[in-house]
Design a protein around this motif. Structure first.
Motif, PDB file in Angstrom:
ATOM      1  N   LYS A   8      27.528  24.615 -27.417  1.00  0.00           N
ATOM      2  CA  LYS A   8      27.587  23.267 -26.857  1.00  0.00           C
ATOM      3  C   LYS A   8      26.511  23.128 -25.793  1.00  0.00           C
ATOM      4  O   LYS A   8      26.158  24.089 -25.113  1.00  0.00           O
ATOM      5  CB  LYS A   8      28.946  23.016 -26.191  1.00  0.00           C
ATOM      6  CG  LYS A   8      30.086  22.875 -27.133  1.00  0.00           C
ATOM      7  CD  LYS A   8      31.355  22.550 -26.337  1.00  0.00           C
ATOM      8  CE  LYS A   8      32.517  22.287 -27.249  1.00  0.00           C
ATOM      9  NZ  LYS A   8      33.722  21.929 -26.460  1.00  0.00           N
ATOM     10  N   THR A   9      26.027  21.916 -25.639  1.00  0.00           N
ATOM     11  CA  THR A   9      25.120  21.645 -24.524  1.00  0.00           C
ATOM     12  C   THR A   9      25.966  21.523 -23.256  1.00  0.00           C
ATOM     13  O   THR A   9      27.184  21.320 -23.323  1.00  0.00           O
ATOM     14  CB  THR A   9      24.341  20.323 -24.734  1.00  0.00           C
ATOM     15  OG1 THR A   9      25.264  19.231 -24.684  1.00  0.00           O
ATOM     16  CG2 THR A   9      23.590  20.329 -26.055  1.00  0.00           C
ATOM     17  N   GLU A  12      28.177  18.546 -23.043  1.00  0.00           N
ATOM     18  CA  GLU A  12      29.343  18.526 -23.927  1.00  0.00           C
ATOM     19  C   GLU A  12      30.518  19.347 -23.401  1.00  0.00           C
ATOM     20  O   GLU A  12      31.632  19.219 -23.882  1.00  0.00           O
ATOM     21  CB  GLU A  12      28.965  19.070 -25.309  1.00  0.00           C
ATOM     22  CG  GLU A  12      28.022  18.189 -26.084  1.00  0.00           C
ATOM     23  CD  GLU A  12      27.618  18.839 -27.398  1.00  0.00           C
ATOM     24  OE1 GLU A  12      27.844  18.202 -28.442  1.00  0.00           O
ATOM     25  OE2 GLU A  12      27.078  19.957 -27.375  1.00  0.00           O
ATOM     26  N   ASP A  17      36.786  24.216 -21.868  1.00  0.00           N
ATOM     27  CA  ASP A  17      35.884  25.218 -22.429  1.00  0.00           C
ATOM     28  C   ASP A  17      35.923  26.422 -21.498  1.00  0.00           C
ATOM     29  O   ASP A  17      35.790  26.286 -20.275  1.00  0.00           O
ATOM     30  CB  ASP A  17      34.457  24.666 -22.545  1.00  0.00           C
ATOM     31  CG  ASP A  17      34.340  23.631 -23.638  1.00  0.00           C
ATOM     32  OD1 ASP A  17      34.615  23.982 -24.798  1.00  0.00           O
ATOM     33  OD2 ASP A  17      33.987  22.480 -23.329  1.00  0.00           O
TER      34      ASP A  17
END
Length: 156
Positions: A8-9, A12, A17
């Motif tokens: 993921k960037t 994001e 996460d």
């Protein structure tokens, strides 16, 4: 063919996460406020949240790896992020709590010296969708469908 996992960037990433979760809770002030708001307990002082504490008392027994381990004068708190369903979350919580007690009570100490302990699971799904899990709740389990990044950092 799409890969199973993709990186993921930064834009994001959300609180749930794992890397972002640990980075946010690395800050003792944010970590203290999150725990106090969710558990409704007072946290007097945390030196530094311990990220990924491992407790493995014997080489033949199953150890545990706690996501964020906090200890203050009278309590121990484990904060876990659960991004996908796991079976037997209630029993897992019970096992984590027992391992924390094993780690906290040294040989020769009396049982009254055990600190209160809390296991806080922050889940992206309903952990009680399985009816069997509803019969056992040894600690507080929280369900968050969506935790916006701003409120995770600012606690508005």
């Amino acid at each position: 063919m799409d890969p199973i996992y993709r990186t993921k960037t930064v834009d994001e990433l959300t609180f749930t996460d794992y890397g972002m979760f640990q980075e946010v809770l690395r800050d003792p002030e944010i970590c203290t406020e999150l725990v106090e708001r969710l558990l409704h307990v007072s946290v007097k002082h945390i030196e530094y949240p311990e990220l990924v504490k491992t407790i493995a008392p014997y080489y033949t027994t199953k150890g545990v790896r706690l996501d964020v381990y906090l200890k203050d004068e009278d309590k121990i708190i484990d904060v876990e992020i659960q991004s996908y369903p796991q079976e037997a979350l209630g029993k897992r919580t019970r096992y984590y709590q027992s391992m924390i007690d094993i780690d906290a009570l040294m040989k020769g100490e009396n049982y009254p010296s055990l600190k209160d302990s809390y296991i806080l699971f922050i889940c992206k799904y309903d952990p009680f969708q399985d009816e069997n899990e509803k019969t056992f709740r040894p600690a507080l389990l929280y369900f968050f469908e969506y935790l916006p990044r701003k409120s995770a950092c600012k606690f508005e």
